[in-house]
Design a protein around this motif. Structure first.
Motif, PDB file in Angstrom:
ATOM      1  N   THR A 206      55.189-120.519 128.938  1.00  0.00           N
ATOM      2  CA  THR A 206      55.948-121.223 129.980  1.00  0.00           C
ATOM      3  C   THR A 206      55.800-122.729 129.785  1.00  0.00           C
ATOM      4  OG1 THR A 206      54.007-121.077 131.415  1.00  0.00           O
ATOM      5  CG2 THR A 206      55.691-119.389 131.680  1.00  0.00           C
ATOM      6  N   ARG A 207      56.906-123.426 129.870  1.00  0.00           N
ATOM      7  CA  ARG A 207      56.892-124.873 129.645  1.00  0.00           C
ATOM      8  C   ARG A 207      56.154-125.598 130.776  1.00  0.00           C
ATOM      9  NH1 ARG A 207      63.083-126.316 127.669  1.00  0.00           N
ATOM     10  NH2 ARG A 207      63.066-125.050 125.753  1.00  0.00           N
ATOM     11  N   GLY A 208      55.245-126.472 130.352  1.00  0.00           N
ATOM     12  CA  GLY A 208      54.540-127.298 131.322  1.00  0.00           C
ATOM     13  C   GLY A 208      53.480-126.575 132.119  1.00  0.00           C
ATOM     14  N   LYS A 209      53.225-125.305 131.816  1.00  0.00           N
ATOM     15  CA  LYS A 209      52.222-124.536 132.552  1.00  0.00           C
ATOM     16  C   LYS A 209      51.330-123.787 131.570  1.00  0.00           C
ATOM     17  CE  LYS A 209      54.852-123.773 136.806  1.00  0.00           C
ATOM     18  NZ  LYS A 209      55.375-122.753 137.760  1.00  0.00           N
ATOM     19  N   PRO A 210      50.098-123.496 131.972  1.00  0.00           N
ATOM     20  CA  PRO A 210      49.223-122.699 131.102  1.00  0.00           C
ATOM     21  C   PRO A 210      49.813-121.309 130.864  1.00  0.00           C
ATOM     22  CG  PRO A 210      47.985-123.688 132.914  1.00  0.00           C
ATOM     23  CD  PRO A 210      49.444-123.888 133.223  1.00  0.00           C
ATOM     24  N   VAL A 211      49.363-120.677 129.788  1.00  0.00           N
ATOM     25  CA  VAL A 211      49.851-119.329 129.478  1.00  0.00           C
ATOM     26  C   VAL A 211      49.480-118.355 130.580  1.00  0.00           C
ATOM     27  CG1 VAL A 211      49.714-117.421 127.836  1.00  0.00           C
ATOM     28  CG2 VAL A 211      49.761-119.780 127.003  1.00  0.00           C
ATOM     29  N   VAL A 212      48.275-118.524 131.146  1.00  0.00           N
ATOM     30  CA  VAL A 212      47.842-117.675 132.258  1.00  0.00           C
ATOM     31  C   VAL A 212      47.377-118.556 133.410  1.00  0.00           C
ATOM     32  CG1 VAL A 212      47.133-115.783 130.746  1.00  0.00           C
ATOM     33  CG2 VAL A 212      45.448-117.492 131.432  1.00  0.00           C
ATOM     34  N   ASN A 213      47.360-117.992 134.594  1.00  0.00           N
ATOM     35  CA  ASN A 213      46.827-118.671 135.773  1.00  0.00           C
ATOM     36  C   ASN A 213      45.295-118.577 135.707  1.00  0.00           C
ATOM     37  OD1 ASN A 213      45.827-119.256 138.378  1.00  0.00           O
ATOM     38  ND2 ASN A 213      47.787-118.688 139.293  1.00  0.00           N
ATOM     39  N   TRP A 214      44.636-119.739 135.475  1.00  0.00           N
ATOM     40  CA  TRP A 214      43.194-119.701 135.221  1.00  0.00           C
ATOM     41  C   TRP A 214      42.395-119.311 136.456  1.00  0.00           C
ATOM     42  CZ3 TRP A 214      41.646-118.997 130.620  1.00  0.00           C
ATOM     43  CH2 TRP A 214      42.384-119.512 129.548  1.00  0.00           C
ATOM     44  N   SER A 215      42.876-119.633 137.637  1.00  0.00           N
ATOM     45  CA  SER A 215      42.164-119.188 138.849  1.00  0.00           C
ATOM     46  C   SER A 215      42.215-117.670 138.957  1.00  0.00           C
ATOM     47  CB  SER A 215      42.785-119.833 140.090  1.00  0.00           C
ATOM     48  OG  SER A 215      44.137-119.443 140.251  1.00  0.00           O
ATOM     49  N   LEU A 216      43.356-117.087 138.569  1.00  0.00           N
ATOM     50  CA  LEU A 216      43.478-115.634 138.571  1.00  0.00           C
ATOM     51  C   LEU A 216      42.585-115.021 137.481  1.00  0.00           C
ATOM     52  CD1 LEU A 216      45.178-113.773 140.372  1.00  0.00           C
ATOM     53  CD2 LEU A 216      46.864-113.648 138.542  1.00  0.00           C
ATOM     54  N   ALA A 217      42.484-115.710 136.341  1.00  0.00           N
ATOM     55  CA  ALA A 217      41.619-115.229 135.257  1.00  0.00           C
ATOM     56  C   ALA A 217      40.152-115.246 135.683  1.00  0.00           C
ATOM     57  CB  ALA A 217      41.826-116.076 134.016  1.00  0.00           C
ATOM     58  N   LYS A 218      39.744-116.284 136.424  1.00  0.00           N
ATOM     59  CA  LYS A 218      38.359-116.347 136.914  1.00  0.00           C
ATOM     60  C   LYS A 218      38.094-115.245 137.931  1.00  0.00           C
ATOM     61  CE  LYS A 218      37.852-121.338 136.187  1.00  0.00           C
ATOM     62  NZ  LYS A 218      37.701-122.675 136.845  1.00  0.00           N
ATOM     63  N   LEU A 219      39.085-114.980 138.786  1.00  0.00           N
ATOM     64  CA  LEU A 219      38.940-113.888 139.761  1.00  0.00           C
ATOM     65  C   LEU A 219      38.814-112.548 139.043  1.00  0.00           C
ATOM     66  CD1 LEU A 219      38.969-113.017 142.742  1.00  0.00           C
ATOM     67  CD2 LEU A 219      41.466-112.900 142.599  1.00  0.00           C
ATOM     68  N   THR A 220      39.582-112.388 137.971  1.00  0.00           N
ATOM     69  CA  THR A 220      39.493-111.160 137.175  1.00  0.00           C
ATOM     70  C   THR A 220      38.094-110.991 136.611  1.00  0.00           C
ATOM     71  OG1 THR A 220      41.821-111.350 136.562  1.00  0.00           O
ATOM     72  CG2 THR A 220      40.455-109.923 135.202  1.00  0.00           C
ATOM     73  N   TRP A 221      37.509-112.073 136.108  1.00  0.00           N
ATOM     74  CA  TRP A 221      36.155-112.011 135.559  1.00  0.00           C
ATOM     75  C   TRP A 221      35.132-111.634 136.630  1.00  0.00           C
ATOM     76  CZ3 TRP A 221      33.394-111.087 131.612  1.00  0.00           C
ATOM     77  CH2 TRP A 221      32.073-111.508 131.522  1.00  0.00           C
ATOM     78  N   SER A 222      35.323-112.153 137.847  1.00  0.00           N
ATOM     79  CA  SER A 222      34.416-111.791 138.946  1.00  0.00           C
ATOM     80  C   SER A 222      34.502-110.297 139.247  1.00  0.00           C
ATOM     81  CB  SER A 222      34.767-112.594 140.201  1.00  0.00           C
ATOM     82  OG  SER A 222      34.618-113.975 139.976  1.00  0.00           O
ATOM     83  N   PHE A 223      35.730-109.774 139.312  1.00  0.00           N
ATOM     84  CA  PHE A 223      35.896-108.336 139.555  1.00  0.00           C
ATOM     85  C   PHE A 223      35.355-107.515 138.383  1.00  0.00           C
ATOM     86  CE2 PHE A 223      39.581-109.429 142.514  1.00  0.00           C
ATOM     87  CZ  PHE A 223      38.844-109.136 143.650  1.00  0.00           C
ATOM     88  N   PHE A 224      35.501-108.045 137.170  1.00  0.00           N
ATOM     89  CA  PHE A 224      35.049-107.326 135.984  1.00  0.00           C
ATOM     90  C   PHE A 224      33.540-107.093 136.021  1.00  0.00           C
ATOM     91  CE2 PHE A 224      33.647-107.211 131.507  1.00  0.00           C
ATOM     92  CZ  PHE A 224      34.377-106.120 131.072  1.00  0.00           C
ATOM     93  N   LYS A 225      32.785-108.076 136.493  1.00  0.00           N
ATOM     94  CA  LYS A 225      31.330-107.932 136.559  1.00  0.00           C
ATOM     95  C   LYS A 225      30.920-106.864 137.566  1.00  0.00           C
ATOM     96  CE  LYS A 225      30.854-112.422 137.141  1.00  0.00           C
ATOM     97  NZ  LYS A 225      30.249-113.767 137.368  1.00  0.00           N
ATOM     98  N   GLN A 226      31.771-106.637 138.579  1.00  0.00           N
ATOM     99  CA  GLN A 226      31.466-105.602 139.568  1.00  0.00           C
ATOM    100  C   GLN A 226      31.869-104.202 139.095  1.00  0.00           C
ATOM    101  OE1 GLN A 226      33.511-106.661 143.171  1.00  0.00           O
ATOM    102  NE2 GLN A 226      32.744-108.771 143.162  1.00  0.00           N
TER     103      GLN A 226
END
Length: 517
Positions: A206-226
């Motif tokens: 996506t132009r002008g935006k990261p490939v992924v939403n990094w806040s959502l990626a961090k939330l995913t990592w938090s859920f992953f540890k659980q």
């Protein structure tokens, strides 16, 4: 209809395979598949569905496609564990184990290819798509299994591995075909669906935006540890069987089938009751407040409903316990033939019949407890549940060493008894300052208890005299004895449990019929 057909096809298959193969497939290989899928997608699902439908779906889909490489990595790592570290089945009785591990791992990765589509469907409430896709896939899997069992029974694990791969491939195909047809249609435009082309379902920059939403990626990592702990607690029995070798593959297969059969009662009878009346209690009562702090009319109504619900599930559970003892052997013989009715199968189902009673009481008592507790109390109880689950795993290991596969059911019974005790204590405290005593619903009338006791004795004697090696005439007579005893139970309940009858007529049946329409 789909569930019924699947049930019949599975019963047919059991007559043509060994219980060792059933054990390897239903416990060992299915655990590999479920572990890979859960660890690869659960955290992504929880994170991506926690936001609104207005989020940037291009970034969400880019993030969801990471489930595929993550799943492939887990499939390789766990496949190595399954092949090199765990006990390998005897090739003479269970051939092609290595191919089974490979195909079950591959089927998990194939299913993960549908993950972006699944999340899109869930977020936009495409409920029918999920139901139809999964139902059709299960039917295709069952039909293929039956066909291969009849034509090439010597293929062993090839049969179930190919059927599993077909299931996930067909599931993926259903989602792909639906979205190919849906995207760009008038229906999609009317609903303002965020994607318009099939290409939008693939990873995109996506132009002008990261490939992924990094806040959502961090939330995913938090859920992953659980997710590790949640998976261990969810599949605890299978992990104990797989890694601690407390049962041979044949006993694992029989236990898994009996466990699945027994859980049908909880799934189709008790679960709808719990879900429906949890909503009722949550609406009538104010969460976190004691009974004396609330409208007394609402408290009295909630207490009356809780008492009737407890009485209803206790009577259903007692019926299953009493008649389950005398008819477990016959039921398993009819469903799966000698594979289930010989050996430990009938004993397992008898113990499971008792477990169903505890399951029923716990379901309703926790249904009320969770609806009335404050958020802080629920959080504290989750820690209690965590401790109980951990103790269940330890207890199941030692009880299984002592009593074999029955030990798993005994551990479940003890765990459920502790949970019931916690809920009973909470309910007593909740209504301590009111005149209502809903826990009276746990005690049937003396006359009904006598009829249950007499029915237990008569049906047990009938089983000894008539079942199950004396031909179909004796079996039918045994069934007739059970029907007469069941009628006596129902008639006695009708005349002695008048409050319950009134509740069923005025509350339960109208609610059930409304839900059905």
């Amino acid at each position: 209809m789909f569930r019924g057909l699947s049930f019949v096809l599975n019963a047919f298959t059991l007559r043509f395979v060994s219980k060792e193969i059933i054990g390897v497939v239903n416990v060992r290989l299915t655990l590999l598949y479920s572990t890979v899928v859960f660890l690869a997608r659960e955290a992504f699902r929880r994170a991506c569905l926690s936001g609104s439908t207005e989020q940037n779906w291009t970034q969400v889909i880019n993030l969801l496609w990471l489930t595929v490489p993550v799943g492939a990595l887990w499939s390789v790592l766990l496949g190595w564990v399954w092949l090199c570290l765990l006990e390998v089945p005897d090739p003479a009785g269970t051939p092609h184990y290595e191919v089974g591990v490979l195909l079950f791992g591959l089927s998990a990765v194939v299913e993960l290819l549908a993950e972006p589509l699944w999340v899109l469907a869930q977020a936009h409430m495409f409920v029918r798509l999920k139901v139809i896709a999964e139902s059709l896939s299960i039917i295709v899997k069952c039909l293929l299994t039956v066909l291969l069992v009849l034509l090439v029974p010597h293929w062993g694990l090839y049969i179930f591995s190919l059927a599993q791969l077909t299931y996930t491939s067909f599931l993926l195909l259903c989602y792909v075909l639906y979205f190919v047809k849906f995207l760009g249609s008038q229906e999609a435009e009317k609903s303002s669906f965020p994607l318009s082309r099939v290409r939008d379902l693939l990873p995109t920059r996506t132009r002008g935006k990261p490939v992924v939403n990094w806040s959502l990626a961090k939330l995913t990592w938090s859920f992953f540890k659980q997710s590790f702990l949640k998976q261990i607690l969810t599949e605890g029995e299978r992990y104990v069987m797989t890694f601690l070798n407390v049962l041979n593959f044949g006993d694992q297969g029989v236990y898994d089938i009996v466990n699945n059969l027994g859980s049908l009662v909880a799934r189709f009878i008790f679960q709808p009751i719990e879900e429906s009346f949890y909503i009722f209690f949550a609406k009538v009562l104010e969460r976190g407040k004691q009974a004396k702090q609330q409208n007394m009319d609402d408290v009295t109504m909630a207490a009356a409903v809780l008492e009737s619900l407890l009485k209803l599930v206790v009577l259903i559970g007692l019926t299953i316990t009493v008649f389950g003892y005398a008819y477990s052997h016959l039921a398993l013989d009819v469903y799966g033939g000698s594979l289930l009715s010989s050996g430990s199968g009938p004993t397992l189902l008898r113990y499971y019949s008792l477990y169903v009673l505890l399951l029923a009481v716990n379901g309703v008592s926790e249904c009320f407890t969770f609806a009335a507790m404050s958020k802080e109390q629920v959080d504290r109880y989750n820690f209690v549940m965590l401790a109980l689950s951990a103790s269940f795993l330890s207890l199941s290991y030692f009880l299984t060493l002592w009593q074999g596969s029955v030990g798993f059911i005994l551990a479940n019974c003890l765990n459920m008894t502790l949970r019931i005790a916690h809920s009973v204590r909470y309910i007593q405290g909740y209504f301590s300052h009111s005149s209502s005593r809903p826990l009276a619903g746990l005690l049937p009338s003396p006359a009904l208890l006598l009829v249950f006791l007499g029915s237990a004795g008569l049906t047990a004697l009938s089983e000894v005299l008539l079942c199950c090696d004396s031909g179909w005439i004796s079996r039918l007579v045994h069934v007739a004895v059970g029907v007469v005893c069941l009628l006596a139970v129902l008639i006695t309940a009708f005349f002695t449990e008048t409050k319950l009858v009134h509740f069923i007529r005025t509350q339960y049946l109208p609610r059930y019929m409304k839900k059905g329409t």
